[in-house]
Design an enzyme around this catalytic site. Structure first.
Site, PDB file in Angstrom:
ATOM      1  N   ARG A  54       0.809  -1.206   0.000  1.00  0.00           N
ATOM      2  CA  ARG A  54       0.000   0.000   0.000  1.00  0.00           C
ATOM      3  C   ARG A  54       0.854   1.274   0.000  1.00  0.00           C
ATOM      4  O   ARG A  54       0.727   2.123  -0.886  1.00  0.00           O
ATOM      5  CB  ARG A  54      -0.849  -0.022   1.269  1.00  0.00           C
ATOM      6  CG  ARG A  54      -2.070   0.785   1.268  1.00  0.00           C
ATOM      7  CD  ARG A  54      -2.768   0.546   2.590  1.00  0.00           C
ATOM      8  NE  ARG A  54      -2.777  -0.871   2.913  1.00  0.00           N
ATOM      9  CZ  ARG A  54      -3.803  -1.664   2.717  1.00  0.00           C
ATOM     10  NH1 ARG A  54      -4.914  -1.164   2.245  1.00  0.00           N
ATOM     11  NH2 ARG A  54      -3.744  -2.935   3.009  1.00  0.00           N
ATOM     12  N   THR A  55       1.731   1.389   0.968  1.00  0.00           N
ATOM     13  CA  THR A  55       2.469   2.634   1.123  1.00  0.00           C
ATOM     14  C   THR A  55       3.440   2.856  -0.034  1.00  0.00           C
ATOM     15  O   THR A  55       3.552   3.958  -0.560  1.00  0.00           O
ATOM     16  CB  THR A  55       3.231   2.638   2.463  1.00  0.00           C
ATOM     17  OG1 THR A  55       2.304   2.336   3.500  1.00  0.00           O
ATOM     18  CG2 THR A  55       3.853   3.978   2.733  1.00  0.00           C
ATOM     19  N   LYS A  82      23.322  -8.190   0.438  1.00  0.00           N
ATOM     20  CA  LYS A  82      24.745  -8.542   0.424  1.00  0.00           C
ATOM     21  C   LYS A  82      25.470  -7.972   1.630  1.00  0.00           C
ATOM     22  O   LYS A  82      26.677  -8.073   1.749  1.00  0.00           O
ATOM     23  CB  LYS A  82      25.400  -8.024  -0.852  1.00  0.00           C
ATOM     24  CG  LYS A  82      24.810  -8.611  -2.116  1.00  0.00           C
ATOM     25  CD  LYS A  82      25.424  -7.982  -3.356  1.00  0.00           C
ATOM     26  CE  LYS A  82      24.707  -8.446  -4.617  1.00  0.00           C
ATOM     27  NZ  LYS A  82      25.019  -7.581  -5.743  1.00  0.00           N
ATOM     28  N   ARG A 104      11.094   3.321   4.447  1.00  0.00           N
ATOM     29  CA  ARG A 104      10.380   2.441   5.366  1.00  0.00           C
ATOM     30  C   ARG A 104      11.421   1.493   5.938  1.00  0.00           C
ATOM     31  O   ARG A 104      12.176   0.874   5.192  1.00  0.00           O
ATOM     32  CB  ARG A 104       9.309   1.684   4.575  1.00  0.00           C
ATOM     33  CG  ARG A 104       8.860   0.336   5.111  1.00  0.00           C
ATOM     34  CD  ARG A 104       7.835   0.375   6.203  1.00  0.00           C
ATOM     35  NE  ARG A 104       6.677   1.199   5.972  1.00  0.00           N
ATOM     36  CZ  ARG A 104       5.458   0.729   5.723  1.00  0.00           C
ATOM     37  NH1 ARG A 104       5.260  -0.564   5.594  1.00  0.00           N
ATOM     38  NH2 ARG A 104       4.447   1.556   5.606  1.00  0.00           N
ATOM     39  N   HIS A 132       4.605   7.104  11.437  1.00  0.00           N
ATOM     40  CA  HIS A 132       4.197   6.942  10.050  1.00  0.00           C
ATOM     41  C   HIS A 132       3.381   8.189   9.696  1.00  0.00           C
ATOM     42  O   HIS A 132       2.161   8.137   9.592  1.00  0.00           O
ATOM     43  CB  HIS A 132       3.350   5.664   9.921  1.00  0.00           C
ATOM     44  CG  HIS A 132       3.109   5.229   8.507  1.00  0.00           C
ATOM     45  ND1 HIS A 132       3.497   5.966   7.417  1.00  0.00           N
ATOM     46  CD2 HIS A 132       2.502   4.120   8.011  1.00  0.00           C
ATOM     47  CE1 HIS A 132       3.139   5.335   6.313  1.00  0.00           C
ATOM     48  NE2 HIS A 132       2.541   4.216   6.649  1.00  0.00           N
TER      49      HIS A 132
END
Lengths: 308, 191
Positions: A54-55, A82, A104, A132
Protein backbone atom coordinates in the site's frame (compact mmCIF):
# COMPACT_ATOMS: atom_id res chain seq x y z
CA UNK A 1 15.96 21.22 7.11
CA UNK A 2 13.42 19.80 4.79
CA UNK A 3 12.13 16.46 5.97
CA UNK A 4 8.92 14.86 7.16
CA UNK A 5 10.05 12.56 9.95
CA UNK A 6 7.38 12.89 12.61
CA UNK A 7 3.75 13.96 12.57
CA UNK A 8 4.58 15.90 15.72
CA UNK A 9 6.95 18.19 13.78
CA UNK A 10 4.07 19.74 11.87
CA UNK A 11 2.55 22.93 13.21
CA UNK A 12 -1.18 23.37 12.93
CA UNK A 13 -0.79 25.70 9.95
CA UNK A 14 1.54 23.30 8.16
CA UNK A 15 -0.78 20.37 8.75
CA UNK A 16 -3.77 22.34 7.45
CA UNK A 17 -1.70 23.41 4.43
CA UNK A 18 -1.00 19.75 3.63
CA UNK A 19 -4.69 18.84 3.97
CA UNK A 20 -5.85 21.79 1.85
CA UNK A 21 -3.25 21.06 -0.81
CA UNK A 22 -4.26 17.39 -0.83
CA UNK A 23 -7.86 18.38 -1.37
CA UNK A 24 -6.98 20.31 -4.52
CA UNK A 25 -4.68 17.56 -5.76
CA UNK A 26 -7.41 14.95 -5.25
CA UNK A 27 -9.06 16.34 -8.40
CA UNK A 28 -6.13 15.14 -10.48
CA UNK A 29 -7.30 11.57 -9.88
CA UNK A 30 -10.58 12.34 -11.67
CA UNK A 31 -9.06 13.84 -14.80
CA UNK A 32 -8.33 12.17 -18.11
CA UNK A 33 -4.63 13.05 -17.82
CA UNK A 34 -3.82 12.15 -14.22
CA UNK A 35 -0.53 13.99 -14.19
CA UNK A 36 0.92 17.35 -13.23
CA UNK A 37 4.31 18.60 -14.47
CA UNK A 38 5.33 20.00 -11.09
CA UNK A 39 8.21 17.69 -10.14
CA UNK A 40 9.52 17.16 -13.66
CA UNK A 41 13.24 16.41 -13.47
CA UNK A 42 13.21 15.56 -9.78
CA UNK A 43 14.10 12.09 -8.56
CA UNK A 44 12.32 10.32 -5.72
CA UNK A 45 13.75 7.11 -4.30
CA UNK A 46 11.49 4.65 -2.51
CA UNK A 47 13.80 2.93 -0.04
CA UNK A 48 11.83 0.06 1.48
CA UNK A 49 13.46 -2.21 4.02
CA UNK A 50 10.13 -3.69 5.10
CA UNK A 51 7.42 -5.30 3.05
CA UNK A 52 4.77 -2.87 1.95
CA UNK A 53 2.32 -2.80 -0.89
CA UNK A 54 0.00 0.00 0.00
CA UNK A 55 2.47 2.63 1.12
CA UNK A 56 5.09 1.99 -1.53
CA UNK A 57 2.65 1.97 -4.45
CA UNK A 58 0.92 5.01 -2.98
CA UNK A 59 4.15 6.99 -2.80
CA UNK A 60 5.15 5.76 -6.23
CA UNK A 61 1.86 6.79 -7.78
CA UNK A 62 1.93 10.15 -5.99
CA UNK A 63 5.43 10.92 -7.25
CA UNK A 64 4.55 9.79 -10.78
CA UNK A 65 1.41 11.92 -10.84
CA UNK A 66 3.70 14.86 -10.16
CA UNK A 67 6.02 13.75 -13.01
CA UNK A 68 8.96 12.90 -10.77
CA UNK A 69 11.29 10.07 -11.73
CA UNK A 70 10.78 7.22 -9.27
CA UNK A 71 13.29 4.58 -8.31
CA UNK A 72 12.06 1.69 -6.21
CA UNK A 73 14.64 0.16 -3.99
CA UNK A 74 13.62 -2.72 -1.80
CA UNK A 75 15.93 -4.52 0.56
CA UNK A 76 15.20 -7.89 -1.00
CA UNK A 77 17.23 -8.49 -4.11
CA UNK A 78 19.48 -5.48 -3.58
CA UNK A 79 22.90 -4.73 -2.19
CA UNK A 80 21.32 -4.77 1.27
CA UNK A 81 21.00 -8.55 1.11
CA UNK A 82 24.74 -8.54 0.42
CA UNK A 83 25.33 -6.80 3.75
CA UNK A 84 25.41 -3.11 2.85
CA UNK A 85 24.59 -0.76 5.74
CA UNK A 86 21.84 1.85 5.66
CA UNK A 87 24.44 4.59 5.60
CA UNK A 88 26.26 3.20 2.59
CA UNK A 89 23.01 2.67 0.76
CA UNK A 90 22.05 6.26 1.58
CA UNK A 91 25.36 7.61 0.29
CA UNK A 92 24.94 5.63 -2.91
CA UNK A 93 21.51 7.13 -3.48
CA UNK A 94 22.92 10.54 -2.62
CA UNK A 95 25.63 10.12 -5.24
CA UNK A 96 22.93 9.35 -7.79
CA UNK A 97 21.27 12.67 -7.02
CA UNK A 98 18.05 11.74 -5.25
CA UNK A 99 15.97 14.84 -4.43
CA UNK A 100 13.70 12.95 -2.09
CA UNK A 101 14.05 9.65 -0.24
CA UNK A 102 10.99 7.83 1.04
CA UNK A 103 12.11 5.34 3.66
CA UNK A 104 10.38 2.44 5.37
CA UNK A 105 12.53 0.62 7.89
CA UNK A 106 12.00 -1.86 10.71
CA UNK A 107 14.14 0.17 13.11
CA UNK A 108 12.60 3.11 14.94
CA UNK A 109 14.59 6.24 14.18
CA UNK A 110 15.95 5.03 10.81
CA UNK A 111 14.45 8.03 9.01
CA UNK A 112 16.10 10.45 11.46
CA UNK A 113 19.47 8.83 10.91
CA UNK A 114 19.03 8.94 7.16
CA UNK A 115 18.17 12.64 7.29
CA UNK A 116 21.63 13.36 8.66
CA UNK A 117 23.34 11.56 5.79
CA UNK A 118 21.61 12.80 2.65
CA UNK A 119 21.07 16.26 1.17
CA UNK A 120 17.62 15.53 -0.21
CA UNK A 121 14.32 15.50 1.65
CA UNK A 122 13.61 12.43 3.76
CA UNK A 123 10.03 11.25 4.07
CA UNK A 124 9.37 8.77 6.82
CA UNK A 125 7.09 6.04 5.45
CA UNK A 126 7.17 4.11 8.72
CA UNK A 127 10.09 3.46 11.03
CA UNK A 128 9.68 0.45 13.31
CA UNK A 129 7.06 1.08 15.97
CA UNK A 130 7.79 4.80 15.98
CA UNK A 131 6.01 6.93 13.37
CA UNK A 132 4.20 6.94 10.05
CA UNK A 133 3.36 10.60 9.46
CA UNK A 134 1.76 10.38 5.99
CA UNK A 135 -0.64 7.73 7.31
CA UNK A 136 -1.72 10.15 10.05
CA UNK A 137 -2.13 12.91 7.45
CA UNK A 138 -4.31 10.74 5.21
CA UNK A 139 -6.36 9.63 8.21
CA UNK A 140 -6.89 13.25 9.25
CA UNK A 141 -7.77 14.09 5.64
CA UNK A 142 -10.32 11.27 5.50
CA UNK A 143 -11.88 12.36 8.82
CA UNK A 144 -12.12 15.96 7.66
CA UNK A 145 -13.72 14.97 4.36
CA UNK A 146 -16.23 12.63 6.01
CA UNK A 147 -17.04 14.57 9.18
CA UNK A 148 -16.46 18.08 7.86
CA UNK A 149 -14.19 19.08 10.74
CA UNK A 150 -11.38 17.90 13.00
CA UNK A 151 -11.72 20.38 15.85
CA UNK A 152 -13.39 18.64 18.79
CA UNK A 153 -13.77 15.33 16.95
CA UNK A 154 -13.67 12.33 19.33
CA UNK A 155 -11.39 9.66 17.91
CA UNK A 156 -10.82 6.20 19.42
CA UNK A 157 -7.69 4.33 18.32
CA UNK A 158 -8.27 0.68 19.14
CA UNK A 159 -6.00 -2.34 19.23
CA UNK A 160 -2.28 -3.00 19.16
CA UNK A 161 -1.19 0.53 20.05
CA UNK A 162 2.11 -0.70 21.44
CA UNK A 163 3.47 -1.83 18.09
CA UNK A 164 1.69 0.79 16.03
CA UNK A 165 3.50 3.69 14.42
CA UNK A 166 0.14 4.70 12.98
CA UNK A 167 -1.28 5.24 16.47
CA UNK A 168 1.57 7.44 17.66
CA UNK A 169 1.56 9.60 14.52
CA UNK A 170 -2.21 9.94 14.70
CA UNK A 171 -2.18 10.96 18.36
CA UNK A 172 0.39 13.67 17.69
CA UNK A 173 -1.23 15.02 14.54
CA UNK A 174 -4.84 14.86 15.73
CA UNK A 175 -3.84 16.65 18.92
CA UNK A 176 -2.24 19.40 16.83
CA UNK A 177 -5.44 19.66 14.79
CA UNK A 178 -7.72 19.89 17.82
CA UNK A 179 -9.28 16.40 17.93
CA UNK A 180 -9.55 14.37 21.16
CA UNK A 181 -7.96 10.95 20.97
CA UNK A 182 -8.62 7.97 23.22
CA UNK A 183 -6.40 4.92 22.95
CA UNK A 184 -8.22 1.66 23.65
CA UNK A 185 -6.20 -1.51 24.13
CA UNK A 186 -5.54 -4.33 26.56
CA UNK A 187 -3.10 -3.07 29.24
CA UNK A 188 -0.32 -5.19 27.73
CA UNK A 189 -0.65 -3.42 24.38
CA UNK A 190 -0.55 0.15 25.69
CA UNK A 191 2.95 1.62 25.23
CA UNK A 192 4.69 2.37 28.53
CA UNK A 193 5.10 6.03 27.56
CA UNK A 194 1.44 6.51 26.60
CA UNK A 195 0.84 8.37 29.85
CA UNK A 196 2.83 11.28 28.46
CA UNK A 197 1.04 11.33 25.10
CA UNK A 198 -1.60 14.02 24.52
CA UNK A 199 -4.53 11.58 24.73
CA UNK A 200 -6.71 9.48 27.05
CA UNK A 201 -6.21 5.75 27.60
CA UNK A 202 -8.99 3.24 28.20
CA UNK A 203 -9.15 -0.55 28.48
CA UNK A 204 -12.89 -0.76 27.91
CA UNK A 205 -13.99 -0.53 24.27
CA UNK A 206 -17.72 -0.83 25.01
CA UNK A 207 -17.58 2.21 27.29
CA UNK A 208 -15.72 4.33 24.75
CA UNK A 209 -17.68 3.56 21.58
CA UNK A 210 -20.90 5.50 22.38
CA UNK A 211 -18.80 8.65 22.91
CA UNK A 212 -16.87 8.29 19.67
CA UNK A 213 -17.16 9.99 16.27
CA UNK A 214 -14.35 8.09 14.59
CA UNK A 215 -13.11 4.65 15.54
CA UNK A 216 -9.77 3.59 14.10
CA UNK A 217 -9.06 -0.14 14.31
CA UNK A 218 -5.45 -1.32 14.32
CA UNK A 219 -4.12 -4.66 13.20
CA UNK A 220 -2.48 -6.88 15.79
CA UNK A 221 1.12 -6.90 14.58
CA UNK A 222 2.04 -10.46 15.44
CA UNK A 223 5.28 -10.15 13.44
CA UNK A 224 6.58 -7.57 15.92
CA UNK A 225 5.54 -9.53 19.02
CA UNK A 226 8.22 -11.45 20.83
CA UNK A 227 6.03 -12.25 23.85
CA UNK A 228 2.46 -13.27 24.46
CA UNK A 229 0.51 -10.05 24.96
CA UNK A 230 -2.92 -11.68 25.24
CA UNK A 231 -4.07 -15.25 25.97
CA UNK A 232 -5.66 -16.14 22.63
CA UNK A 233 -6.65 -14.41 19.43
CA UNK A 234 -10.23 -15.40 20.16
CA UNK A 235 -10.22 -13.67 23.52
CA UNK A 236 -8.60 -10.55 22.02
CA UNK A 237 -11.22 -10.48 19.30
CA UNK A 238 -14.08 -10.88 21.81
CA UNK A 239 -12.91 -7.94 23.90
CA UNK A 240 -11.31 -5.59 21.37
CA UNK A 241 -12.65 -6.62 17.97
CA UNK A 242 -15.24 -4.43 16.24
CA UNK A 243 -18.15 -6.70 15.39
CA UNK A 244 -21.74 -5.92 14.42
CA UNK A 245 -22.94 -5.61 18.03
CA UNK A 246 -20.20 -3.18 18.99
CA UNK A 247 -20.70 -1.27 15.75
CA UNK A 248 -24.30 -0.65 16.88
CA UNK A 249 -23.00 1.17 19.97
CA UNK A 250 -21.58 3.90 17.74
CA UNK A 251 -23.53 7.01 16.84
CA UNK A 252 -25.36 7.03 13.49
CA UNK A 253 -22.81 9.33 11.88
CA UNK A 254 -19.69 7.70 13.28
CA UNK A 255 -17.18 6.20 10.85
CA UNK A 256 -14.83 3.22 11.06
CA UNK A 257 -11.27 3.53 9.81
CA UNK A 258 -8.49 1.02 9.34
CA UNK A 259 -4.99 1.71 8.02
CA UNK A 260 -4.83 -1.76 6.44
CA UNK A 261 -4.00 -4.50 5.98
CA UNK A 262 -7.13 -5.74 7.79
CA UNK A 263 -7.44 -9.13 9.39
CA UNK A 264 -11.15 -9.85 9.08
CA UNK A 265 -12.51 -11.74 12.04
CA UNK A 266 -9.71 -10.54 14.30
CA UNK A 267 -9.86 -6.77 14.95
CA UNK A 268 -12.78 -6.14 12.61
CA UNK A 269 -15.63 -8.30 11.39
CA UNK A 270 -16.43 -8.62 7.71
CA UNK A 271 -19.84 -6.91 8.09
CA UNK A 272 -18.26 -3.85 9.65
CA UNK A 273 -15.37 -3.76 7.16
CA UNK A 274 -17.84 -3.74 4.27
CA UNK A 275 -20.19 -1.19 5.80
CA UNK A 276 -20.62 2.11 3.93
CA UNK A 277 -19.41 3.79 7.10
CA UNK A 278 -16.05 2.04 6.84
CA UNK A 279 -13.55 4.24 5.03
CA UNK A 280 -10.81 1.71 4.27
CA UNK A 281 -10.70 2.16 0.49
CA UNK A 282 -11.25 5.92 0.75
CA UNK A 283 -8.18 6.05 2.96
CA UNK A 284 -6.18 4.41 0.19
CA UNK A 285 -7.41 6.91 -2.40
CA UNK A 286 -6.79 9.82 -0.05
CA UNK A 287 -3.32 8.47 0.66
CA UNK A 288 -2.24 9.24 -2.89
CA UNK A 289 -3.53 12.82 -2.68
CA UNK A 290 -1.92 13.44 0.69
CA UNK A 291 1.42 12.05 -0.45
CA UNK A 292 1.25 14.20 -3.57
CA UNK A 293 0.71 17.20 -1.31
CA UNK A 294 3.65 16.30 0.92
CA UNK A 295 5.96 15.67 -2.06
CA UNK A 296 4.90 18.96 -3.65
CA UNK A 297 5.35 20.96 -0.47
CA UNK A 298 8.76 19.41 0.27
CA UNK A 299 10.22 19.19 -3.23
CA UNK A 300 8.17 21.57 -5.38
CA UNK A 301 9.72 24.90 -4.45
CA UNK A 302 13.12 26.39 -3.80
CA UNK A 303 12.74 25.37 -0.21
CA UNK A 304 10.18 23.21 1.59
CA UNK A 305 6.95 24.80 2.75
CA UNK A 306 6.55 22.31 5.60
CA UNK A 307 8.68 20.16 7.85
CA UNK A 308 11.65 21.04 9.98
CA UNK B 1 -5.68 54.00 -11.63
CA UNK B 2 -9.09 52.42 -12.03
CA UNK B 3 -11.97 52.70 -9.63
CA UNK B 4 -15.17 50.78 -9.04
CA UNK B 5 -17.40 52.27 -11.74
CA UNK B 6 -14.65 52.05 -14.37
CA UNK B 7 -14.02 48.41 -13.53
CA UNK B 8 -17.77 47.74 -13.80
CA UNK B 9 -17.94 49.44 -17.21
CA UNK B 10 -14.84 47.61 -18.45
CA UNK B 11 -16.32 44.24 -17.46
CA UNK B 12 -19.66 45.06 -19.06
CA UNK B 13 -17.87 46.00 -22.27
CA UNK B 14 -15.80 42.77 -22.20
CA UNK B 15 -19.00 40.75 -21.66
CA UNK B 16 -20.51 42.33 -24.77
CA UNK B 17 -17.33 41.75 -26.75
CA UNK B 18 -17.33 38.08 -25.75
CA UNK B 19 -20.95 37.80 -26.90
CA UNK B 20 -20.18 39.51 -30.17
CA UNK B 21 -17.02 37.60 -30.97
CA UNK B 22 -18.49 34.19 -30.03
CA UNK B 23 -21.86 34.92 -31.67
CA UNK B 24 -23.99 34.64 -28.56
CA UNK B 25 -21.55 32.82 -26.27
CA UNK B 26 -23.33 29.53 -26.85
CA UNK B 27 -20.36 27.20 -26.24
CA UNK B 28 -18.47 29.54 -23.99
CA UNK B 29 -16.97 28.38 -20.69
CA UNK B 30 -15.39 31.04 -18.50
CA UNK B 31 -12.40 29.96 -16.40
CA UNK B 32 -10.92 32.44 -13.94
CA UNK B 33 -7.32 32.09 -12.78
CA UNK B 34 -7.24 32.29 -8.95
CA UNK B 35 -7.29 34.27 -6.97
CA UNK B 36 -8.49 37.52 -8.60
CA UNK B 37 -9.40 35.98 -11.95
CA UNK B 38 -12.03 33.68 -10.43
CA UNK B 39 -14.40 36.44 -9.16
CA UNK B 40 -13.82 38.37 -12.40
CA UNK B 41 -14.95 35.32 -14.39
CA UNK B 42 -18.09 35.07 -12.23
CA UNK B 43 -18.86 38.74 -12.84
CA UNK B 44 -18.46 38.30 -16.58
CA UNK B 45 -20.73 35.26 -16.47
CA UNK B 46 -23.40 37.24 -14.61
CA UNK B 47 -23.24 40.04 -17.18
CA UNK B 48 -23.47 37.64 -20.12
CA UNK B 49 -26.40 35.88 -18.46
CA UNK B 50 -28.18 39.21 -17.94
CA UNK B 51 -27.91 40.06 -21.62
CA UNK B 52 -28.68 36.64 -23.09
CA UNK B 53 -30.74 35.23 -20.19
CA UNK B 54 -28.91 31.92 -20.48
CA UNK B 55 -26.45 30.45 -17.99
CA UNK B 56 -22.78 30.41 -18.90
CA UNK B 57 -20.60 27.69 -17.32
CA UNK B 58 -18.04 29.38 -15.16
CA UNK B 59 -15.20 27.94 -13.10
CA UNK B 60 -11.69 28.42 -11.84
CA UNK B 61 -8.36 27.06 -13.06
CA UNK B 62 -5.44 27.12 -10.65
CA UNK B 63 -2.11 27.10 -12.47
CA UNK B 64 0.31 26.87 -9.54
CA UNK B 65 1.46 23.35 -10.40
CA UNK B 66 2.21 24.47 -13.98
CA UNK B 67 4.25 27.58 -13.15
CA UNK B 68 7.73 27.83 -14.64
CA UNK B 69 9.10 29.65 -11.60
CA UNK B 70 8.10 27.06 -8.97
CA UNK B 71 11.70 26.26 -8.14
CA UNK B 72 12.49 29.93 -7.53
CA UNK B 73 10.26 30.32 -4.48
CA UNK B 74 9.08 28.10 -1.62
CA UNK B 75 6.20 25.84 -2.59
CA UNK B 76 3.00 27.89 -2.67
CA UNK B 77 -0.44 27.06 -1.38
CA UNK B 78 -2.74 26.01 -4.20
CA UNK B 79 -5.78 27.92 -5.41
CA UNK B 80 -9.09 26.26 -6.18
CA UNK B 81 -9.71 24.54 -9.47
CA UNK B 82 -13.36 24.08 -10.39
CA UNK B 83 -14.11 22.83 -13.85
CA UNK B 84 -17.84 23.11 -14.74
CA UNK B 85 -19.54 19.71 -15.16
CA UNK B 86 -19.77 20.21 -18.95
CA UNK B 87 -15.98 19.89 -19.07
CA UNK B 88 -13.95 21.82 -21.59
CA UNK B 89 -13.93 19.44 -24.57
CA UNK B 90 -15.19 21.24 -27.66
CA UNK B 91 -15.96 24.44 -25.74
CA UNK B 92 -14.76 27.97 -26.35
CA UNK B 93 -12.80 28.55 -23.17
CA UNK B 94 -12.28 32.16 -22.14
CA UNK B 95 -9.50 32.43 -19.57
CA UNK B 96 -9.97 35.37 -17.22
CA UNK B 97 -7.22 37.01 -15.17
CA UNK B 98 -6.71 40.33 -13.45
CA UNK B 99 -3.35 41.47 -14.82
CA UNK B 100 -1.55 40.43 -18.00
CA UNK B 101 2.18 41.02 -17.59
CA UNK B 102 4.91 38.61 -18.71
CA UNK B 103 2.39 36.12 -20.13
CA UNK B 104 3.84 33.29 -18.09
CA UNK B 105 0.66 32.70 -16.11
CA UNK B 106 -1.28 32.35 -19.35
CA UNK B 107 1.28 29.92 -20.75
CA UNK B 108 0.87 27.85 -17.58
CA UNK B 109 -2.91 28.01 -17.96
CA UNK B 110 -2.68 26.78 -21.56
CA UNK B 111 -0.59 23.83 -20.35
CA UNK B 112 -3.12 23.11 -17.63
CA UNK B 113 -6.01 23.18 -20.15
CA UNK B 114 -4.10 20.74 -22.31
CA UNK B 115 -4.19 18.19 -19.49
CA UNK B 116 -7.89 18.76 -18.82
CA UNK B 117 -9.27 18.27 -22.30
CA UNK B 118 -9.41 19.74 -25.77
CA UNK B 119 -11.26 23.05 -26.05
CA UNK B 120 -12.41 24.13 -29.52
CA UNK B 121 -10.61 27.39 -28.94
CA UNK B 122 -9.10 29.37 -26.09
CA UNK B 123 -9.42 33.11 -25.62
CA UNK B 124 -8.03 35.44 -22.99
CA UNK B 125 -9.76 38.25 -21.11
CA UNK B 126 -7.85 40.47 -18.67
CA UNK B 127 -8.86 43.48 -16.64
CA UNK B 128 -5.48 45.19 -17.04
CA UNK B 129 -2.77 44.72 -19.64
CA UNK B 130 0.38 46.30 -18.27
CA UNK B 131 2.73 45.28 -21.10
CA UNK B 132 6.25 43.82 -20.79
CA UNK B 133 5.40 40.47 -22.38
CA UNK B 134 8.08 37.79 -22.21
CA UNK B 135 6.18 35.28 -24.33
CA UNK B 136 4.24 35.57 -27.60
CA UNK B 137 0.85 35.92 -25.91
CA UNK B 138 -1.84 38.57 -26.30
CA UNK B 139 -5.25 39.14 -24.80
CA UNK B 140 -8.46 38.95 -26.83
CA UNK B 141 -10.35 41.20 -24.42
CA UNK B 142 -8.70 43.95 -22.39
CA UNK B 143 -10.34 46.09 -19.73
CA UNK B 144 -7.66 48.73 -19.79
CA UNK B 145 -4.16 49.03 -21.21
CA UNK B 146 -1.92 50.44 -18.50
CA UNK B 147 1.54 51.40 -19.68
CA UNK B 148 3.82 50.69 -16.71
CA UNK B 149 7.48 50.56 -15.91
CA UNK B 150 9.12 47.37 -14.65
CA UNK B 151 9.86 49.24 -11.43
CA UNK B 152 6.16 49.44 -10.70
CA UNK B 153 3.68 46.87 -9.46
CA UNK B 154 0.03 46.64 -10.44
CA UNK B 155 -2.41 45.46 -7.79
CA UNK B 156 -6.04 44.63 -8.47
CA UNK B 157 -8.43 44.78 -5.52
CA UNK B 158 -11.88 43.24 -5.82
CA UNK B 159 -14.92 43.54 -3.60
CA UNK B 160 -15.17 39.74 -3.23
CA UNK B 161 -11.73 39.42 -1.67
CA UNK B 162 -10.67 42.92 -0.65
CA UNK B 163 -13.93 44.76 0.05
CA UNK B 164 -13.32 47.35 -2.66
CA UNK B 165 -12.86 47.49 -6.44
CA UNK B 166 -9.68 49.26 -7.52
CA UNK B 167 -6.55 48.97 -9.61
CA UNK B 168 -3.47 50.45 -7.95
CA UNK B 169 0.04 51.14 -9.18
CA UNK B 170 2.82 51.19 -6.61
CA UNK B 171 6.55 50.62 -6.32
CA UNK B 172 7.76 47.12 -7.10
CA UNK B 173 7.84 44.62 -4.23
CA UNK B 174 10.60 42.13 -3.93
CA UNK B 175 9.77 38.55 -4.85
CA UNK B 176 8.59 36.56 -1.88
CA UNK B 177 7.60 39.58 0.16
CA UNK B 178 4.12 39.41 1.67
CA UNK B 179 3.42 36.13 -0.03
CA UNK B 180 1.48 34.73 2.89
CA UNK B 181 -1.66 36.83 2.84
CA UNK B 182 -1.43 38.46 -0.56
CA UNK B 183 0.19 35.76 -2.60
CA UNK B 184 -1.82 36.62 -5.66
CA UNK B 185 -1.28 40.34 -5.54
CA UNK B 186 2.39 39.59 -5.68
CA UNK B 187 2.03 37.07 -8.44
CA UNK B 188 -0.44 39.24 -10.33
CA UNK B 189 2.35 41.70 -10.40
CA UNK B 190 4.88 39.15 -11.49
CA UNK B 191 2.78 37.90 -14.30
Amino acid sequence: MRHLLSAGDLSRDEAVLVLDTARELAQVGDRSVKKLPTLRGRTVVNLFYEDSTRTRTSFELAAKRLSADVINFSAKGSSVSKGESLKDTALTLQAMGADGVVIRHAASGAAHRLANWVDGSVLNAGDGTHEHPTQALLDAFTMRERMGRLEGLRVAVVGDVRHSRVARSNVLLLNTLGAQVTLVAPPTLVPVTAGSWPCEVSYDLDAVLPKTDVVMMLRVQAERMKDAYFPTAREYSRRYGLDKERFALLGDQAIVMHPGPMVRGMEISAEVADSPRATVTEQVTNGVSVRMAVLYLLLGGSEPAIGN
Amino acid sequence: MLEGPEIHRALTRIAHEVLERTKGAEDVTLLGIPSRGAPLARRLAERIERVESRTVPCGALDITMYRDDLHLAPARALGRTEIPPEGIDGRVVVLVDDVLFSGRTVRAALDALNDLGRPRSVQLAVLVDRGHRELPIRADYVGKNLPTSLRESVTVLLEESDGVDAVLIGPKRERGEDRTDEARTASGEEN
